[in-house]
Design an enzyme around this catalytic site. Structure first.
Site, PDB file in Angstrom:
ATOM      1  N   THR A 245       0.860  -1.181   0.000  1.00 19.48           N
ATOM      2  CA  THR A 245       0.000   0.000   0.000  1.00 19.48           C
ATOM      3  C   THR A 245       0.893   1.226   0.000  1.00 19.48           C
ATOM      4  OG1 THR A 245      -1.740  -1.156   1.188  1.00 19.48           O
ATOM      5  CG2 THR A 245      -1.791   1.251   1.260  1.00 19.48           C
TER       6      THR A 245
ATOM      7  N   LYS B  15      -6.848   1.389  -3.574  1.00 21.67           N
ATOM      8  CA  LYS B  15      -6.478   0.745  -2.307  1.00 21.67           C
ATOM      9  C   LYS B  15      -6.593   1.730  -1.146  1.00 21.67           C
ATOM     10  CE  LYS B  15      -4.594  -1.745   0.935  1.00 21.67           C
ATOM     11  NZ  LYS B  15      -5.342  -2.779   1.658  1.00 21.67           N
TER      12      LYS B  15
ATOM     13  N   LYS C 219      -0.466   5.725   8.414  1.00 17.58           N
ATOM     14  CA  LYS C 219       0.380   6.050   7.258  1.00 17.58           C
ATOM     15  C   LYS C 219      -0.462   6.013   5.974  1.00 17.58           C
ATOM     16  CE  LYS C 219       2.188   2.747   5.170  1.00 17.58           C
ATOM     17  NZ  LYS C 219       1.737   1.914   4.028  1.00 17.58           N
TER      18      LYS C 219
END
Lengths: 295, 295, 295, 295
Positions: free
Chosen positions: B95, B171, B240
């Site tokens: 990711t 995503k 994050k």
């Protein structure tokens, strides 16, 4: 059974029709009589007032747009509460505040009638198909007595115990979750759109995998297509529900940042006078603030 | 096929095992070698550097925790990019930001190798069961060539076209939708709790009806029970991702009020030093602010 | 003049003392008599009920904590409204909803008495020093008649016209602006603190330059020092004001994102049961969420 | 002294003129030369590159629009850093990230030159009048050496110690406080407007009493009048500052709900392509969402 039904909007009409199918005796009342026409053709009796509608009722259903409307038909001039036969049960399907539910339940108790909270989940088409999800709370015996009626109008019943306000808290929470799903998809799809990913492509993925559920499929399609028709419920109506939610949150000291965002998006939608759209159309606020509004 | 696999966290190990099952030749690298043990026992070869891992690879998978880690294994000292045989394909499962994906894809093009973006949805148990959902974008031919490998590790592939950053936008949007569902349930369940409705009762209703989907069932259970174990991914790790999301939103001028709320809840969770919990545990912020925190 | 004064909290006592200084005849009432002691020593008369307090009044001041308390002393059992001599003027200083002000003004009109909305800005020390800022709205003649009294208790009067609710809208807006300044400084000072800039250093700069004003100087000092004593007004009390603000915003369709944030910070402060602090102490929510809470 | 000045926007020109008045030798550089015309007429020398501008400089001022522009003139092709005589001092007035300040300061140290962070508060008219407020941080000796120059351009200097990034944290926090005051007034005035209280009436009260300070007076007037001209700084430019602020907040784990709201309002303003207005014009978002937009 002898049933009265008060409040014949899209939802009320659909529910009442499902009750008629089982040959129950149905007497109906609505502020404007025109909405009773198809029910009368199907065998329902018309009453000129809420009070006369319940004169011989064992059960009275109410499906009104807000607390004030319910208050009026129950306790206003010609209100049904004083006319309800002893032992009769009031099945209250409107989305109202738990506080109003509690106050009405007390009034019933004084009069030896009973109040069952029974808010419903589902759009008008689900109501027609007897596919509503029902949430109940209140007196146990009363709930058992009316269960066969509830099975005629819904695909399942979830009970939340004796405390009569509980089902309304759950109903408000459900509309809130729905509003959150709408806002979340609006933000995600708009992010995609501005980064070269078609709204429909993101919708296809999420509504078929991680979020494969009726809400994401049905509301998600409206948001992907940016077509907010037909109107299941207006922005102003559901904004009222969110206000009731925030009232409950305020009284019980629960900060709800998402609740506040959804309420504000609905407020902006109503304030701007966006015409005739389903409440999911508040998703258009997100597009508009990103400079790609089409609403 | 001759496959290299770089990055053997919980997710990477599970995916690599599924590749091994089909008798592909697998060479693995990880910062700490211990995590490669079971794979080596199962037949994988160990490489001391990313570069040596890909020396004969037709395909290299990467599954790292963030952009910096991917950058390091690809372009750092002993990075694999310079060592990758011409024509080989890099399947990038991490990711990361769409920007990083685009930069890497350009580097590949210069070197006559290819980059396929392939971020995945699913927790470690879904990875083990080869039940991941895969999102792809990038060169069409390369995607077709690696499709048989993708079928070994996931239950379905959604493609988002040629633009290599697209799958990463999707995503990030997916993790965002997940975060929104967590926050929404946290607020709803806490409202219920403070108004006499058990968290589990509300969970039962919604996860079986309107919101019956893997996310609401699985994450909803954690939030209803207020048990945020085991740790699928840490709050800091998913924070994050939300930062990457907000970076994309910032660059493409998309206001995301829900994104901001979720990011702040995760930030507070990390700032307070809440120990070892799954990222869904940011739901505890809502309880805490309502005076009923148990986290 | 013959003046009645109802409501002797910190603010009410201070204002009443300033009226006494000019040899007006003052009759006072308060729920608990103890708070009237120093006023009685200074020459005020005690009345056992609101009604008896106004028996000969030309003017009655009210300074209560909320709408319900004002409603009770005006319209409850022994309420003063029915006992007020024809032609008398009610100077209503409480922070209440504009709606309550309008309803009371109508009741006055029916009885040939008059209502002047006169909410005030200032802490108890400003009230003692006759340095309040007063906002008025309502009947023009009545406002002119009581102007000499207002000059005894404040340093200036700002008038907002005939519409009686206007001054209350302004008062709520003022408390809102105050809450915003508190939250803004809390965020700025905490950012500084976590980046090596002392809270007091940032406070010195801003309160002496761009933001050199009473609010930033006085409240800013509390926030810089993180000492939220003495209690000018409790978090619960001002949270009530913010709720009234959001009610007005809701009814008039104004999305107020800052209003929502401030309300939530106050809600969290009250929900967590933070003991005896001034309402500015909600600034501690910011520190706490940044992991450096000291409250 | 021999002074170089790089960056001649509205702010840079005004500051440079004030330096010229004291007969310092001034050499200027700007990307487009036209902006140097009046300075050259007033006695400044033109340099074709940043490097040549500093060839004999004891001090170099920079006043650029963002981190990238500063990076380019310092370290790009023809950048001044490599050309700066040993012992010279760089006074960096731009609003940049503390991180960039730290990196530049390190580069200076390597080269035996010095970096003083000196961001400024004030609009172009304040710069002309030498009424800026200056925030400094960095090497103590260097700050003392340039103090006479700072006194030529500002009305006061606040120092934040040795850590070179500190002054930039303070500058970002100041712009944030400003943005908060704008949003707060926008919400308050719009609430008034929709409830019969003129925007100017509320402005008069607050800007003369509790909030009597330059920011509330000056920006408040723009918001009361809904006239966002002339353009002191564009929405896009200050949005950049808010992004830097949120980056600092993100890295230091400080949730800033107000910061997020202000950033989103600015983002919506930029995304909608609102033409040529001062950044305070993001206040128009509030009006627009309340259905009374005039922007």
């Amino acid at each position: 059974m002898n049933i009265a039904f008060i409040g014949l909007g899209q939802m009320g009409q659909a529910i009442a029709h499902n009750l008629l199918k089982r040959n129950h005796t149905l007497t109906v009342f609505n502020r404007s009589r025109a909405k009773a026409d198809t029910l009368i053709q199907a065998g329902a009796h018309w009453a000129d007032t809420p009070a006369s509608a319940v004169a011989e009722a064992e059960v009275v259903f109410t499906m009104l747009s807000d607390d004030a409307a319910l208050h009026e038909v129950a306790l206003g001039e010609f209100g049904f509460l004083a006319a309800l036969p002893e032992g009769a049960i009031h099945i209250s399907c409107s989305t109202i505040s738990p506080e109003t539910a509690r106050q009405l339940a007390e009034q019933h108790q004084t009069r030896k009638t009973k109040y069952v909270a029974c808010p419903v989940f589902g759009k008008p088409d689900a109501a027609q198909a007897a596919k509503l999800w029902l949430c109940t709370s209140g007196n146990q015996g009363a709930k058992e007595n009316v269960r066969p009626l509830l099975d005629l109008i819904g695909q399942g019943v979830y009970d939340f115990g004796d405390e009569v306000g509980a089902a309304n808290v759950v109903k408000l929470a459900g509309n809130f979750l729905l509003g959150c799903a709408i806002e979340a998809m609006a933000e995600a799809f708009t992010l995609g759109e501005k980064n070269g990913v078609a709204r429909s492509a993101m919708y296809d993925l999420f509504s078929n995998t991680l979020f494969a559920s009726p809400v994401y499929k049905n509301y998600g399609k409206l948001i992907a297509d940016e077509v907010y028709q037909p109107v299941g419920a207006s922005p102003a109506l559901i904004r009222k529900d969110m206000r009731l939610l925030l009232d409950v949150a305020q009284k019980s000291l629960v900060p709800m940042p998402f609740g506040m965002v959804v309420f504000q998006q609905l407020t902006a939608t109503v304030a701007k006078g966006v015409p005739d759209i389903d409440w999911a159309g508040f998703a258009g606020e997100v597009s508009e603030n990103a400079g790609v509004g089409k609403r």
